[in-house]
Design a protein around this motif. Structure first.
Motif, mmCIF file in Angstrom:
data_model
loop_
_atom_site.group_PDB
_atom_site.id
_atom_site.type_symbol
_atom_site.label_atom_id
_atom_site.label_comp_id
_atom_site.label_asym_id
_atom_site.label_seq_id
_atom_site.Cartn_x
_atom_site.Cartn_y
_atom_site.Cartn_z
ATOM 1 N N ALA A 1 1.039 -1.169 0.224
ATOM 2 C CA ALA A 1 0.501 -0.085 0.403
ATOM 3 C C ALA A 1 0.746 1.289 -0.172
ATOM 4 O O ALA A 1 -0.088 2.751 -0.108
ATOM 5 N N VAL A 2 2.423 1.216 -0.006
ATOM 6 C CA VAL A 2 3.210 2.098 0.057
ATOM 7 C C VAL A 2 3.485 3.028 -1.216
ATOM 8 O O VAL A 2 4.175 1.593 -1.850
ATOM 9 N N PRO A 3 3.096 4.120 -1.571
ATOM 10 C CA PRO A 3 3.353 4.489 -2.808
ATOM 11 C C PRO A 3 5.098 4.373 -3.532
ATOM 12 O O PRO A 3 5.310 3.843 -4.212
ATOM 13 N N GLN A 4 5.771 4.573 -2.385
ATOM 14 C CA GLN A 4 7.426 4.865 -2.442
ATOM 15 C C GLN A 4 8.080 3.612 -2.752
ATOM 16 O O GLN A 4 9.181 3.231 -3.239
ATOM 17 N N LEU A 5 7.210 1.791 -2.524
ATOM 18 C CA LEU A 5 7.696 0.856 -2.634
ATOM 19 C C LEU A 5 6.582 -0.200 -3.935
ATOM 20 O O LEU A 5 6.882 -1.217 -3.471
ATOM 21 N N ALA A 6 6.525 0.654 -5.008
ATOM 22 C CA ALA A 6 5.711 0.240 -5.668
ATOM 23 C C ALA A 6 6.154 -1.027 -6.371
ATOM 24 O O ALA A 6 5.792 -2.259 -7.521
ATOM 25 N N GLY A 7 7.687 -1.038 -6.278
ATOM 26 C CA GLY A 7 8.808 -1.968 -6.959
ATOM 27 C C GLY A 7 8.466 -3.371 -6.486
ATOM 28 O O GLY A 7 8.780 -3.974 -7.088
ATOM 29 N N LEU A 8 7.714 -3.318 -5.369
ATOM 30 C CA LEU A 8 7.718 -4.792 -4.347
ATOM 31 C C LEU A 8 6.730 -5.223 -4.844
ATOM 32 O O LEU A 8 6.482 -6.197 -4.204
ATOM 33 N N ARG A 9 5.444 -4.679 -5.457
ATOM 34 C CA ARG A 9 3.881 -5.201 -5.069
ATOM 35 C C ARG A 9 3.798 -6.272 -6.093
ATOM 36 O O ARG A 9 3.569 -7.452 -5.496
ATOM 37 N N PRO A 10 4.408 -6.146 -7.824
ATOM 38 C CA PRO A 10 4.936 -7.622 -7.712
ATOM 39 C C PRO A 10 5.288 -9.086 -6.990
ATOM 40 O O PRO A 10 5.234 -10.386 -7.760
ATOM 41 N N TYR A 11 6.156 -8.936 -6.249
ATOM 42 C CA TYR A 11 6.912 -9.877 -6.056
ATOM 43 C C TYR A 11 6.139 -10.493 -4.160
ATOM 44 O O TYR A 11 6.146 -11.339 -3.512
ATOM 45 N N LEU A 12 4.750 -9.712 -3.947
ATOM 46 C CA LEU A 12 4.059 -9.730 -2.469
ATOM 47 C C LEU A 12 2.967 -10.926 -3.045
ATOM 48 O O LEU A 12 2.129 -10.155 -3.860
ATOM 49 N N LEU A 13 3.293 -11.688 -2.480
ATOM 50 C CA LEU A 13 2.045 -12.974 -2.683
ATOM 51 C C LEU A 13 0.124 -11.644 -3.007
ATOM 52 O O LEU A 13 -0.765 -11.567 -3.362
ATOM 53 N N SER A 14 0.277 -11.341 -1.231
ATOM 54 C CA SER A 14 -0.987 -11.136 -1.148
ATOM 55 C C SER A 14 -1.446 -9.831 -2.405
ATOM 56 O O SER A 14 -2.502 -9.153 -2.715
ATOM 57 N N SER A 15 -0.551 -9.080 -3.421
ATOM 58 C CA SER A 15 -0.786 -8.304 -4.174
ATOM 59 C C SER A 15 -1.308 -8.603 -5.511
ATOM 60 O O SER A 15 -2.636 -8.221 -5.938
ATOM 61 N N TRP A 16 -1.690 -9.886 -5.812
ATOM 62 C CA TRP A 16 -2.207 -10.900 -6.814
ATOM 63 C C TRP A 16 -3.677 -10.969 -6.309
ATOM 64 O O TRP A 16 -4.083 -12.280 -6.582
ATOM 65 N N TRP A 17 -3.924 -11.704 -5.009
ATOM 66 C CA TRP A 17 -5.270 -11.765 -4.519
ATOM 67 C C TRP A 17 -6.140 -11.447 -5.075
ATOM 68 O O TRP A 17 -7.411 -12.460 -5.401
ATOM 69 N N ASN A 18 -6.513 -10.263 -5.057
ATOM 70 C CA ASN A 18 -7.465 -9.635 -5.720
ATOM 71 C C ASN A 18 -7.525 -9.529 -7.210
ATOM 72 O O ASN A 18 -8.777 -8.934 -7.911
ATOM 73 N N ASP A 19 -6.332 -9.807 -7.815
ATOM 74 C CA ASP A 19 -6.809 -9.804 -9.362
ATOM 75 C C ASP A 19 -7.668 -10.782 -9.817
ATOM 76 O O ASP A 19 -7.605 -10.833 -11.255
ATOM 77 N N PHE A 20 -8.378 -11.456 -9.343
ATOM 78 C CA PHE A 20 -9.590 -12.598 -9.915
ATOM 79 C C PHE A 20 -10.478 -11.538 -10.704
ATOM 80 O O PHE A 20 -11.644 -11.999 -11.320
ATOM 81 N N ASP A 21 -10.756 -10.360 -10.341
ATOM 82 C CA ASP A 21 -11.873 -9.311 -11.235
ATOM 83 C C ASP A 21 -11.222 -9.336 -12.423
ATOM 84 O O ASP A 21 -11.951 -8.793 -13.080
ATOM 85 N N GLY A 22 -10.411 -10.080 -12.933
ATOM 86 C CA GLY A 22 -9.477 -10.084 -14.413
ATOM 87 C C GLY A 22 -10.994 -10.752 -15.091
ATOM 88 O O GLY A 22 -11.321 -10.648 -16.038
ATOM 89 N N VAL A 23 -11.910 -11.471 -14.141
ATOM 90 C CA VAL A 23 -13.314 -12.333 -14.552
ATOM 91 C C VAL A 23 -14.071 -10.844 -15.448
ATOM 92 O O VAL A 23 -14.528 -12.103 -15.605
ATOM 93 N N LEU A 24 -13.880 -10.373 -14.613
ATOM 94 C CA LEU A 24 -15.068 -8.970 -15.082
ATOM 95 C C LEU A 24 -14.741 -8.198 -16.266
ATOM 96 O O LEU A 24 -15.158 -7.334 -16.055
ATOM 97 N N ARG A 25 -13.735 -8.728 -17.021
ATOM 98 C CA ARG A 25 -13.508 -7.906 -18.091
ATOM 99 C C ARG A 25 -13.457 -9.039 -19.308
ATOM 100 O O ARG A 25 -13.961 -10.054 -19.292
ATOM 101 N N ASP A 26 -13.916 -8.111 -20.272
ATOM 102 C CA ASP A 26 -13.833 -8.954 -21.759
ATOM 103 C C ASP A 26 -13.102 -8.435 -22.921
ATOM 104 O O ASP A 26 -12.855 -7.286 -22.950
ATOM 105 N N PRO A 27 -11.990 -9.137 -22.780
ATOM 106 C CA PRO A 27 -12.311 -10.486 -22.521
ATOM 107 C C PRO A 27 -11.476 -10.971 -21.029
ATOM 108 O O PRO A 27 -10.687 -10.346 -20.694
ATOM 109 N N VAL A 28 -11.656 -12.282 -21.006
ATOM 110 C CA VAL A 28 -10.729 -12.482 -19.474
ATOM 111 C C VAL A 28 -9.628 -11.889 -19.395
ATOM 112 O O VAL A 28 -8.663 -12.344 -20.069
#
Length: 250
Positions: A189-216
């Protein structure tokens, strides 16, 4: 724990039915603004809330207790006295945790669906990208969400299992897992540490909202699954190495 998880969607649905849902002007995510118009969105909303803490806590309790709990009460050495290898025992313990992850996520989804259908209208789903899909396809996409979130929780279970092999105090493994989840979310959640987000497990948990896109949004969700797999392999290997070298003769 399952009872608490199942109750959350019911409380959320009743609250929205009683007081009304948020408007887009309130800054609420699109998922929440559409619940009162289509009950199927309650599933996505409930999982987006529970995946932040309650689901991880439940998984941590089950996986963190799997080895440490047995060692703490002295039954682990009896399990290993029968002709069962340590690798097989560890795999069975992890499989049990994964099954719990699937059951917990499925229970939340079913509770959300039932509550949403009882309290709100249901029909074709208007996606976040603007398109519309039939209700049957929406249910199928909910199934994909369940599998995706289960994979994310299974990765967390691998971390908790590894911690469980490092101690004989189950609460220590459980608490450490929960602390790691909270720290990861704070770092993400810290903007200055945005570079860490791809490596954090919790950063990907909410990406299930990709099913609400067209295409998925298969690319983003695929990256999330790769991260989940990487965490599972790394911490599964740590658990295996530690457990196979662990002195359990006492």
């Amino acid at each position: 724990m399952l009872g608490v998880l199942v109750l959350v969607p019911v409380l959320l649905g009743v609250a929205l039915r009683t007081f009304g849902g948020p408007d887009a002007s309130d800054g609420a995510p699109g998922i929440f603004t559409q619940i009162t118009g289509n009950g199927l969105f309650l599933t996505f909303a409930a999982l987006s809330i529970l995946v932040q803490l309650l689901l991880p806590v439940s998984v941590a309790v089950v996986a963190g207790d799997s080895i440490a709990g047995e060692a703490g009460i002295g039954t682990l050495r009896y399990l290993l006295s029968v002709p069962v290898g340590r690798t097989r025992l560890l795999l069975v313990k992890y499989a049990n945790a994964v099954v719990f992850c699937l059951v917990a996520v499925t229970a939340v989804a079913l509770s959300s669906l039932l509550t949403g259908l009882l309290l709100f209208p249901a029909g074709p789903i208007t996606l976040l990208s603007g398109g519309t899909i039939p209700m049957a396809e929406g249910l199928l996409r909910i199934g994909l969400v369940v599998l995706y979130v289960t994979a994310g929780m299974a990765a967390l279970a691998a971390i908790s299992l590894a911690l469980s092999t490092l101690t004989e105090v189950a609460i220590g493994a459980i608490a450490t897992t929960v602390v790691l989840v909270i720290v990861a979310q704070v770092l993400g959640a810290v903007p200055q540490l945005a570079g860490l987000r791809p490596y954090l497990l919790s950063s990907w948990w909410n990406d299930f909202d990709g099913v609400l896109r067209d295409p998925v949004a298969t690319e983003v969700m695929g990256q999330g699954l790769l991260v989940f797999a990487a965490y599972t392999v790394i911490f599964g290997s740590v658990a295996w190495a530690r457990f196979n070298g662990k002195d359990i003769s006492g």
